[in-house]
Write a protein that holds these residues in place. Structure first.
Motif, mmCIF file in Angstrom:
data_model
loop_
_atom_site.group_PDB
_atom_site.id
_atom_site.type_symbol
_atom_site.label_atom_id
_atom_site.label_comp_id
_atom_site.label_asym_id
_atom_site.label_seq_id
_atom_site.Cartn_x
_atom_site.Cartn_y
_atom_site.Cartn_z
ATOM 1 N N ASN A 33 10.565 -0.082 3.713
ATOM 2 C CA ASN A 33 11.735 -0.677 3.081
ATOM 3 C C ASN A 33 12.960 0.175 3.386
ATOM 4 N N ALA A 34 13.899 -0.393 4.134
ATOM 5 C CA ALA A 34 15.126 0.335 4.468
ATOM 6 C C ALA A 34 15.807 0.787 3.185
ATOM 7 N N GLY A 35 16.088 2.065 3.094
ATOM 8 C CA GLY A 35 16.734 2.619 1.915
ATOM 9 C C GLY A 35 15.803 2.778 0.731
ATOM 10 N N GLY A 36 14.528 2.459 0.910
ATOM 11 C CA GLY A 36 13.546 2.563 -0.174
ATOM 12 C C GLY A 36 12.390 3.440 0.235
ATOM 13 N N SER A 37 11.219 3.066 -0.174
ATOM 14 C CA SER A 37 10.022 3.847 0.099
ATOM 15 C C SER A 37 9.649 3.790 1.585
ATOM 16 N N ASP B 264 -6.942 -2.328 1.467
ATOM 17 C CA ASP B 264 -6.037 -2.912 2.440
ATOM 18 C C ASP B 264 -4.603 -2.578 2.048
ATOM 19 N N GLY B 265 -3.785 -2.290 3.016
ATOM 20 C CA GLY B 265 -2.406 -1.919 2.736
ATOM 21 C C GLY B 265 -1.456 -2.692 3.617
ATOM 22 N N GLY B 266 -0.410 -2.016 4.074
ATOM 23 C CA GLY B 266 0.572 -2.674 4.917
ATOM 24 C C GLY B 266 1.222 -3.830 4.198
ATOM 25 N N GLY B 267 1.424 -4.937 4.913
ATOM 26 C CA GLY B 267 2.077 -6.100 4.344
ATOM 27 C C GLY B 267 1.283 -6.771 3.238
ATOM 28 N N SER B 268 0.006 -6.425 3.101
ATOM 29 C CA SER B 268 -0.825 -6.991 2.027
ATOM 30 C C SER B 268 -0.622 -6.281 0.700
ATOM 31 N N THR B 269 0.063 -5.155 0.703
ATOM 32 C CA THR B 269 0.228 -4.365 -0.511
ATOM 33 C C THR B 269 1.168 -5.069 -1.486
ATOM 34 N N THR B 270 0.565 -5.668 -2.502
ATOM 35 C CA THR B 270 1.327 -6.368 -3.534
ATOM 36 C C THR B 270 0.633 -6.150 -4.870
ATOM 37 N N MET B 271 1.405 -5.809 -5.891
ATOM 38 C CA MET B 271 0.844 -5.692 -7.229
ATOM 39 C C MET B 271 1.522 -6.732 -8.118
ATOM 40 N N TRP B 272 0.691 -7.530 -8.775
ATOM 41 C CA TRP B 272 1.160 -8.585 -9.654
ATOM 42 C C TRP B 272 0.590 -8.329 -11.035
ATOM 43 N N LEU B 273 1.446 -8.393 -12.047
ATOM 44 C CA LEU B 273 0.999 -8.214 -13.427
ATOM 45 C C LEU B 273 1.331 -9.455 -14.233
ATOM 46 N N ARG B 274 0.357 -9.887 -15.042
ATOM 47 C CA ARG B 274 0.601 -11.059 -15.888
ATOM 48 C C ARG B 274 1.809 -10.789 -16.781
ATOM 49 N N GLY B 275 2.706 -11.731 -16.817
ATOM 50 C CA GLY B 275 3.904 -11.603 -17.633
ATOM 51 C C GLY B 275 5.070 -10.970 -16.912
ATOM 52 N N ASP C 34 6.556 -7.182 3.933
ATOM 53 C CA ASP C 34 6.810 -8.286 4.860
ATOM 54 C C ASP C 34 8.220 -8.828 4.638
ATOM 55 N N PRO C 35 8.933 -9.163 5.701
ATOM 56 C CA PRO C 35 10.308 -9.661 5.550
ATOM 57 C C PRO C 35 10.418 -10.897 4.657
ATOM 58 N N THR C 36 9.342 -11.685 4.592
ATOM 59 C CA THR C 36 9.382 -12.901 3.772
ATOM 60 C C THR C 36 8.841 -12.673 2.368
ATOM 61 N N GLY C 37 8.491 -11.443 2.019
ATOM 62 C CA GLY C 37 7.971 -11.151 0.686
ATOM 63 C C GLY C 37 6.463 -11.143 0.657
ATOM 64 N N GLU C 38 5.887 -11.800 -0.341
ATOM 65 C CA GLU C 38 4.437 -11.779 -0.496
ATOM 66 C C GLU C 38 3.734 -12.425 0.694
#
Length: 98
Positions: free
Chosen positions: A33-37, A61-72, A81-85
């Motif tokens: 992420n430019a300017g981020g992590s 698995d990491g890379g573009g698959s790295t996503t954490m979702w929390l209920r609520g 990924d440039p398009t998000g999830e």
């Protein structure tokens, strides 16, 4: 030359347990992420898991698959990924006991 997968910084996802296996640690590290992590190497991820008290840990698995979702809250990290999830075929779910 390009660094190896383990030596390059990438988004990472890890699962670990603390002593006795009663506490699970789920860790998501953003990256690319430019300017981020910038992500972490596997050695940096292992060191982080140790600092969090993990006695056992696994890199998932990491890379573009790295996503954490929390209920609520929905997605709580910044997928690389440039398009998000990214559409994926599997997930690790943690659900409360009833």
């Amino acid at each position: 030359t390009r660094p190896s997968f383990s030596a390059a910084r990438h988004p990472r996802t890890a699962l670990g347990t603390r002593a006795g296996g009663r506490v699970a640690l789920l860790v998501t590290v953003d990256g690319r992420n430019a300017g981020g992590s910038v992500g972490m190497t596997l050695a940096e991820l292992a060191a982080l898991m140790r600092r969090l008290g993990a006695t056992d840990a696994a890199n998932l698995d990491g890379g573009g698959s790295t996503t954490m979702w929390l209920r609520g809250a929905g997605v709580v990290n910044a997928p690389s990924d440039p398009t998000g999830e990214r559409a994926i075929a599997d997930a690790l779910l943690v659900v409360p006991r009833r």
